[in-house]
Motif scaffolding. Structure first.
Motif, PDB file in Angstrom:
ATOM      1  N   ALA A 464       0.836  -1.198   0.000  1.00 39.28           N
ATOM      2  CA  ALA A 464       0.000   0.000   0.000  1.00 39.28           C
ATOM      3  C   ALA A 464       0.869   1.246   0.000  1.00 39.28           C
ATOM      4  N   VAL A 465       0.408   2.247  -0.738  1.00 37.54           N
ATOM      5  CA  VAL A 465       1.087   3.543  -0.747  1.00 37.54           C
ATOM      6  C   VAL A 465       0.043   4.630  -0.526  1.00 37.54           C
ATOM      7  N   VAL A 466       0.479   5.729   0.052  1.00 35.17           N
ATOM      8  CA  VAL A 466      -0.393   6.882   0.260  1.00 35.17           C
ATOM      9  C   VAL A 466      -0.324   7.782  -0.959  1.00 35.17           C
ATOM     10  N   VAL A 467      -1.489   8.211  -1.433  1.00 37.12           N
ATOM     11  CA  VAL A 467      -1.559   9.133  -2.576  1.00 37.12           C
ATOM     12  C   VAL A 467      -2.386  10.343  -2.163  1.00 37.12           C
ATOM     13  N   ILE A 468      -1.803  11.522  -2.261  1.00 33.87           N
ATOM     14  CA  ILE A 468      -2.542  12.758  -2.003  1.00 33.87           C
ATOM     15  C   ILE A 468      -3.001  13.287  -3.357  1.00 33.87           C
ATOM     16  N   ARG A 469      -4.226  12.994  -3.731  1.00 35.86           N
ATOM     17  CA  ARG A 469      -4.733  13.346  -5.065  1.00 35.86           C
ATOM     18  C   ARG A 469      -4.956  14.849  -5.207  1.00 35.86           C
ATOM     19  N   SER A 470      -4.740  15.328  -6.392  1.00 32.11           N
ATOM     20  CA  SER A 470      -4.961  16.753  -6.647  1.00 32.11           C
ATOM     21  C   SER A 470      -6.437  17.105  -6.595  1.00 32.11           C
ATOM     22  N   GLN A 471      -7.316  16.097  -6.741  1.00 29.17           N
ATOM     23  CA  GLN A 471      -8.763  16.348  -6.740  1.00 29.17           C
ATOM     24  C   GLN A 471      -9.340  16.526  -5.333  1.00 29.17           C
ATOM     25  N   LEU A 472      -8.526  16.320  -4.298  1.00 26.46           N
ATOM     26  CA  LEU A 472      -9.034  16.439  -2.933  1.00 26.46           C
ATOM     27  C   LEU A 472      -9.419  17.881  -2.611  1.00 26.46           C
ATOM     28  N   GLN A 478      -5.268  18.876   3.477  1.00 22.30           N
ATOM     29  CA  GLN A 478      -4.522  19.301   4.651  1.00 22.30           C
ATOM     30  C   GLN A 478      -4.542  18.239   5.740  1.00 22.30           C
ATOM     31  N   ALA A 479      -5.700  17.560   5.907  1.00 19.02           N
ATOM     32  CA  ALA A 479      -5.803  16.506   6.923  1.00 19.02           C
ATOM     33  C   ALA A 479      -4.852  15.354   6.613  1.00 19.02           C
ATOM     34  N   ALA A 480      -4.756  14.999   5.334  1.00 16.91           N
ATOM     35  CA  ALA A 480      -3.850  13.926   4.939  1.00 16.91           C
ATOM     36  C   ALA A 480      -2.397  14.343   5.158  1.00 16.91           C
ATOM     37  N   ARG A 481      -2.091  15.580   4.792  1.00 17.08           N
ATOM     38  CA  ARG A 481      -0.731  16.077   4.996  1.00 17.08           C
ATOM     39  C   ARG A 481      -0.370  16.085   6.490  1.00 17.08           C
ATOM     40  N   ASP A 482      -1.321  16.503   7.326  1.00 14.42           N
ATOM     41  CA  ASP A 482      -1.073  16.530   8.775  1.00 14.42           C
ATOM     42  C   ASP A 482      -0.824  15.121   9.299  1.00 14.42           C
ATOM     43  N   ALA A 483      -1.602  14.151   8.794  1.00 13.30           N
ATOM     44  CA  ALA A 483      -1.432  12.762   9.239  1.00 13.30           C
ATOM     45  C   ALA A 483      -0.060  12.231   8.849  1.00 13.30           C
ATOM     46  N   ILE A 484       0.370  12.522   7.626  1.00 19.51           N
ATOM     47  CA  ILE A 484       1.710  12.097   7.198  1.00 19.51           C
ATOM     48  C   ILE A 484       2.774  12.750   8.075  1.00 19.51           C
ATOM     49  N   GLY A 485       2.572  14.024   8.404  1.00 16.91           N
ATOM     50  CA  GLY A 485       3.525  14.717   9.276  1.00 16.91           C
ATOM     51  C   GLY A 485       3.610  14.084  10.648  1.00 16.91           C
ATOM     52  N   GLY A 519      12.492   8.233  -7.842  1.00 17.67           N
ATOM     53  CA  GLY A 519      12.061   9.440  -7.141  1.00 17.67           C
ATOM     54  C   GLY A 519      10.573   9.679  -7.176  1.00 17.67           C
ATOM     55  N   HIS A 520       9.787   8.611  -7.427  1.00 21.83           N
ATOM     56  CA  HIS A 520       8.336   8.760  -7.480  1.00 21.83           C
ATOM     57  C   HIS A 520       7.628   8.244  -6.226  1.00 21.83           C
ATOM     58  N   ALA A 521       8.402   7.888  -5.192  1.00 24.54           N
ATOM     59  CA  ALA A 521       7.830   7.456  -3.920  1.00 24.54           C
ATOM     60  C   ALA A 521       8.817   7.795  -2.817  1.00 24.54           C
ATOM     61  N   VAL A 522       8.318   8.354  -1.720  1.00 25.06           N
ATOM     62  CA  VAL A 522       9.179   8.743  -0.602  1.00 25.06           C
ATOM     63  C   VAL A 522       8.647   8.106   0.679  1.00 25.06           C
ATOM     64  N   GLU A 523       9.553   7.742   1.572  1.00 22.70           N
ATOM     65  CA  GLU A 523       9.185   7.042   2.804  1.00 22.70           C
ATOM     66  C   GLU A 523       8.381   7.941   3.738  1.00 22.70           C
ATOM     67  N   VAL A 524       7.375   7.342   4.377  1.00 15.08           N
ATOM     68  CA  VAL A 524       6.623   8.023   5.431  1.00 15.08           C
ATOM     69  C   VAL A 524       7.032   7.446   6.779  1.00 15.08           C
ATOM     70  N   ALA A 525       6.786   6.138   6.979  1.00 14.28           N
ATOM     71  CA  ALA A 525       7.161   5.455   8.216  1.00 14.28           C
ATOM     72  C   ALA A 525       7.040   3.962   7.993  1.00 14.28           C
ATOM     73  N   GLY A 526       7.937   3.183   8.612  1.00 18.18           N
ATOM     74  CA  GLY A 526       7.873   1.737   8.456  1.00 18.18           C
ATOM     75  C   GLY A 526       7.950   1.348   6.992  1.00 18.18           C
ATOM     76  N   ASP A 527       6.961   0.540   6.540  1.00 19.85           N
ATOM     77  CA  ASP A 527       6.954   0.168   5.126  1.00 19.85           C
ATOM     78  C   ASP A 527       5.951   0.995   4.335  1.00 19.85           C
ATOM     79  N   LEU A 528       5.528   2.117   4.894  1.00 17.87           N
ATOM     80  CA  LEU A 528       4.573   2.996   4.222  1.00 17.87           C
ATOM     81  C   LEU A 528       5.302   4.090   3.456  1.00 17.87           C
ATOM     82  N   TYR A 529       4.923   4.232   2.170  1.00 16.50           N
ATOM     83  CA  TYR A 529       5.510   5.260   1.306  1.00 16.50           C
ATOM     84  C   TYR A 529       4.407   6.142   0.731  1.00 16.50           C
ATOM     85  N   GLU A 530       4.806   7.374   0.418  1.00 12.92           N
ATOM     86  CA  GLU A 530       3.896   8.277  -0.285  1.00 12.92           C
ATOM     87  C   GLU A 530       4.243   8.265  -1.771  1.00 12.92           C
ATOM     88  N   TRP A 531       3.225   8.060  -2.592  1.00 15.93           N
ATOM     89  CA  TRP A 531       3.400   8.063  -4.042  1.00 15.93           C
ATOM     90  C   TRP A 531       3.394   9.507  -4.533  1.00 15.93           C
TER      91      TRP A 531
END
Length: 552
Positions: A464-472, A478-485, A519-531
């Motif tokens: 699984a990867v996290v995707v912050i869609r432009s359509q949000l 902002q809520a997703a960004r805060d959670a990733i932070g 460079g199309h995925a960056v680590e968030v935590a553990g095995d979770l990455y942001e796409w």
């Protein structure tokens, strides 16, 4: 539990009454009420193993919840746990049960617990990971089968802290046919232990009930009672679809896509994400997008999938014209009603589930409501992704000039043959293919190895990867960004991880590795990455080669 049962029944009646105010009641509405009434009467039966065998569209969600709550109230059980195989159904069922059970004020009654990601890996322990796990201290739990099996067979603290909550409960296994064959022996052995020694009542719910008594752990001494005494006439009465079969060298994904366009509304279900993408591109025919041409797959985030399902439902109800291509995820209780459907050849239980999205409400004549089962020469073949014994048992029973997938007698024979092809001579026979080796490890109390082998999601193949869609919306973005932070900062809460659930999509592990390098995925935590690569507004994460060619 008695208070919850009373609240559930009151709100359910209000829901039914409101529906009847909006639309005239049909024969199907009355039949669902009759089924529900029989189920809550059956709840007075003794604790043990029950089967809820109902055709698609008969109201299993309402009926299963009603049986479980009344049974718990009458027998002094502590909670109801509903386990389903897919996160999409977890979200859908939890929403239904919340509307019927959560109080207007105060703590929630219904706890939804699932995860598509492991925040703590063996090589990178995180002291805060336990904060993201729930201990199931609630009267009504909706979870995934993965989480349930993890709780029964896992050896980590986060898994085992839920174990004692399962005792003295009603455990509902929804879509029980989805349990993996390769793990059935230890799963059935563990479930039997719960029933016989820990006060659990087990409910097996499915439109395609597997013959689990054909396997060693349940062959003797464990009676199964039907919640609806005689389901066969219901399947006859609720048969709302006829099947056609399409084979031969001329049958391709493109030919089926073209045939689907001859209908105003049509559903096409295929065996893989690449096939779904190909059909969708064929329909668009070079256009960037079309409101009536929709796509569903696990390469889309949970929120994106839900938006697509809602859009399809609105268009179908408004008669606007809808073409939808999907992987098998649509077969998991998604409430859509198409007049015509196409299903790539798979296993009979999947074909019958796909048929449950055709003429679902019974408003059309059965003769005019067709599910065409097709074998595309250029599509993903069933033997690549489905159990070999299932393919062998199905090929000689279902198809053109053979039985239809909803023939109950043939389905029963199919399951018995499928299990006989795999089961060992005993529950610990090393030559068995239904988890007998794991059962032998259980007898040796080898907890770490049992936990390793009982993993129901193979993270080596998908992730699984996290995707912050432009359509949000700005708020959701902002809520997703805060959670990733919060995750990156090491101070999450269970709400943090739940906040990201809508933003997760699945891709093959090899694609993630390549994306990290590119460079199309960056680590968030553990095995979770942001796409951070390309995300198609209709199809989600495209295969990597496409993403790299078109990163904007």
């Amino acid at each position: 539990m008695a208070q919850l049962w009373e609240r559930y029944e009151t709100r359910r009646r209000e829901t039914v009454a409101e529906r009847r105010r909006r639309t005239a009641p049909s024969w199907l509405d009355q039949l669902r009420e009759d089924i529900y009434g029989e189920a809550v009467e059956a709840a007075a039966g003794k604790p043990g193993v029950y089967r809820l065998h109902l055709p698609t569209g008969a109201g299993k969600t309402f009926t299963g919840g009603g049986f479980a709550l009344r049974h718990a109230a009458l027998h002094g059980l502590r909670r109801v746990i509903v386990a389903v195989p897919f996160i999409s159904i977890t979200e859908q069922n939890a929403a239904v049960y919340r509307s019927l059970l959560d109080p207007e004020h105060g703590p929630r009654t219904v706890l939804e617990h699932h995860s598509a990601v492991n925040f703590e890996t063996p090589h990178r322990p995180n002291p805060w990971a336990k904060l993201a796990a729930e201990n199931w201290d609630a009267p009504f739990i909706v979870t995934t089968t993965v989480r349930l099996i993890e709780s029964l067979f896992g050896n980590s603290p986060s898994a085992t802290r839920r174990l004692h909550r399962i005792a003295n409960s009603v455990l509902v296994l929804d879509e029980v046919q989805a349990l993996p064959d390769a793990l059935l022996t230890p799963i059935l052995s563990g479930l039997r232990e719960l029933v016989e020694h820990y006060g659990v009542t087990l409910v097996l719910s499915s439109a395609t009930q597997p013959e689990l008594s054909a396997l060693n752990p349940w062959q003797t001494g464990l009676p199964q009672r039907e919640i609806v005494a005689n389901p066969a006439p219901l399947f006859e009465r609720l048969r709302r679809v006829r099947y056609e079969w399409r084979t031969g060298p001329a049958v391709t994904l493109e030919s089926i896509a073209a045939e689907a366009t001859t209908h105003t509304d049509a559903l096409v279900v295929v065996n893989g994400t690449k096939d779904a993408s190909q059909v969708h591109k064929t329909w668009l025919d070079g256009r960037r997008e079309s409101p009536g041409v929709l796509h569903l797959s696990t390469r889309m985030t949970g929120g994106h999938r839900r938006e697509t399902i809602q859009a399809a439902k609105r268009r179908l109800e408004a008669g606007l014209g809808t073409l939808l291509v999907s992987t098998s995820l649509i077969e998991a209780g998604v409430d859509l009603d198409f007049p015509h459907g196409f299903r790539a050849r798979s296993l009979p239980e999947s074909e019958q589930q796909a048929a449950g999205r055709i003429n679902r409400e019974g408003h059309r004549q059965t003769q005019d409501s067709v599910l065409t089962v097709f074998e595309p020469t250029d599509g993903l073949q069933p033997q690549v992704i489905y159990n070999w014994s299932g393919i062998a048992a199905a090929s000689r029973r279902f198809g053109k000039d053979l039985a239809a997938p909803d023939d109950l007698d043939t389905l029963r024979s199919y399951y018995q043959h499928r299990y006989q092809l795999q089961a060992g001579r005993s529950s610990t026979d090393p030559d068995g293919a239904t988890g007998e080796v794991i059962e032998a490890l259980r007898e040796k109390l080898d907890y770490p190895e049992v936990a390793r082998r009982m993993r129901m999601i193979d993270n080596e193949h998908s992730v699984a990867v996290v995707v912050i869609r432009s359509q949000l919306t700005h708020k959701d973005h902002q809520a997703a960004r805060d959670a990733i932070g919060q995750l990156r900062g090491g101070v999450p809460t269970p709400e943090t991880y739940r906040a990201l659930q809508d933003h997760m999509a699945s891709i093959p592990h090899k694609e993630l590795e390549s994306a990290i390098s590119a460079g199309h995925a960056v680590e968030v935590a553990g095995d979770l990455y942001e796409w951070t690569g390309h995300y198609h507004p209709q199809r989600g994460i495209e295969p990597l080669s496409k993403a790299l060619r078109n990163p904007t």
